[in-house]
Scaffold this motif. Structure first.
Motif, PDB file in Angstrom:
ATOM      1  N   SER A 244       0.842  -1.190   0.000  1.00  0.00           N
ATOM      2  CA  SER A 244       0.000   0.000   0.000  1.00  0.00           C
ATOM      3  C   SER A 244       0.887   1.253   0.000  1.00  0.00           C
ATOM      4  O   SER A 244       1.863   1.332   0.760  1.00  0.00           O
TER       5      SER A 244
ATOM      6  N   ILE B 213       2.300   4.729   0.855  1.00  0.00           N
ATOM      7  CA  ILE B 213       2.315   5.617   2.022  1.00  0.00           C
ATOM      8  C   ILE B 213       2.704   7.033   1.602  1.00  0.00           C
ATOM      9  O   ILE B 213       2.106   8.004   2.020  1.00  0.00           O
ATOM     10  N   SER B 214       3.742   7.132   0.755  1.00  0.00           N
ATOM     11  CA  SER B 214       4.168   8.449   0.276  1.00  0.00           C
ATOM     12  C   SER B 214       4.821   8.320  -1.089  1.00  0.00           C
ATOM     13  O   SER B 214       5.306   7.253  -1.470  1.00  0.00           O
TER      14      SER B 214
ATOM     15  N   LYS C 125       6.031  16.652  -3.276  1.00  0.00           N
ATOM     16  CA  LYS C 125       4.998  15.627  -3.108  1.00  0.00           C
ATOM     17  C   LYS C 125       4.119  15.648  -4.354  1.00  0.00           C
ATOM     18  O   LYS C 125       3.072  16.295  -4.388  1.00  0.00           O
TER      19      LYS C 125
ATOM     20  N   SER D 180      -0.161  14.936  -0.270  1.00  0.00           N
ATOM     21  CA  SER D 180       0.308  14.446   1.030  1.00  0.00           C
ATOM     22  C   SER D 180      -0.257  13.081   1.403  1.00  0.00           C
ATOM     23  O   SER D 180       0.211  12.469   2.357  1.00  0.00           O
ATOM     24  N   ASP D 181      -1.237  12.595   0.658  1.00  0.00           N
ATOM     25  CA  ASP D 181      -1.862  11.315   1.001  1.00  0.00           C
ATOM     26  C   ASP D 181      -2.167  10.499  -0.260  1.00  0.00           C
ATOM     27  O   ASP D 181      -3.329  10.223  -0.561  1.00  0.00           O
TER      28      ASP D 181
ATOM     29  N   LYS E  55      -2.712   7.460  -2.913  1.00  0.00           N
ATOM     30  CA  LYS E  55      -3.396   6.172  -2.757  1.00  0.00           C
ATOM     31  C   LYS E  55      -2.886   5.203  -3.813  1.00  0.00           C
ATOM     32  O   LYS E  55      -2.509   5.616  -4.916  1.00  0.00           O
TER      33      LYS E  55
ATOM     34  N   ARG F  91      -3.531  10.316  -7.183  1.00  0.00           N
ATOM     35  CA  ARG F  91      -3.621  11.512  -6.351  1.00  0.00           C
ATOM     36  C   ARG F  91      -5.073  11.655  -5.905  1.00  0.00           C
ATOM     37  O   ARG F  91      -5.973  11.755  -6.740  1.00  0.00           O
ATOM     38  N   PRO F  92      -5.326  11.677  -4.598  1.00  0.00           N
ATOM     39  CA  PRO F  92      -6.703  11.869  -4.144  1.00  0.00           C
ATOM     40  C   PRO F  92      -7.177  13.291  -4.457  1.00  0.00           C
ATOM     41  O   PRO F  92      -6.384  14.197  -4.642  1.00  0.00           O
TER      42      PRO F  92
END
Length: 169
Positions: free
Chosen positions: A35, A37-38, A51, A55-56, A58, A75-76
């Motif tokens: 999964s 993480i970054s 980034k 920052s989050d 998926k 990218r969310p």
């Protein structure tokens, strides 16, 4: 009495031999689902990190024992299409810029700590039917995946992943 003393020594030697032989190869450690993480780009020249996927980010990186892989990174917060499943002009670009998808076959180079990806297809058509090299390090349930020539530019892409747990946990 000698026989009784010999048993613990033999057991200790056997356990030591089994432990030494139990070390998994890099490929064995890699197999599974990871999964995201970054995801950052590290520019070695300037020292700047970016980034690229926020920052989050998926996604999952999947590697099976038969040397197949599938990578999905997103990218969310990408904008929704105005007509649900049919993008309006301009919406396609924003959606596409927020994903990296690829699949194919892979081969691990244990001594280099690298994997060669034979990309069959993906979100970047120029990658179809190409070979690309990535560098990996695994520490327990954490995988560091480095791409020295990312499509996003700006240095080296570094993806940090964690071994995925069951969706029901």
């Amino acid at each position: 009495m000698k026989a009784l003393l010999s048993l613990p020594i033999a057991a200790a030697l056997t356990c030591g031999t089994l432990s030494a032989g139990a070390a998994e190869s890099l490929k064995q450690q890699l197999v599974g689902t990871w999964s995201v993480i970054s995801f950052v780009n590290e520019n070695e020249r300037t020292g700047k990190t970016t980034k690229v996927f926020g920052s989050d980010p998926k996604g999952y990186f999947m590697f099976d024992a038969a040397n197949h892989f599938s990578i999905t990174l997103m990218r969310p917060g990408r904008p929704k299409f105005g007509r649900r499943d049919f993008p309006l002009p301009g919406e396609t670009r924003a959606a596409l810029e927020g994903i990296i998808v690829m699949f194919g076959d892979y081969k691990v180079n244990e001594s280099e700590h690298s994997i060669s990806l034979q990309i069959i297809g993906g979100s970047f058509p120029a990658w179809d039917n190409t070979n690309q090299k990535r560098f990996i390090a695994i520490n327990g349930d954490e995988l560091t995946y480095k791409n020295p020539t990312p499509a996003t530019g700006g240095g080296t892409a570094v993806v940090t992943l964690k071994r995925a747990t069951s969706a029901s946990e």
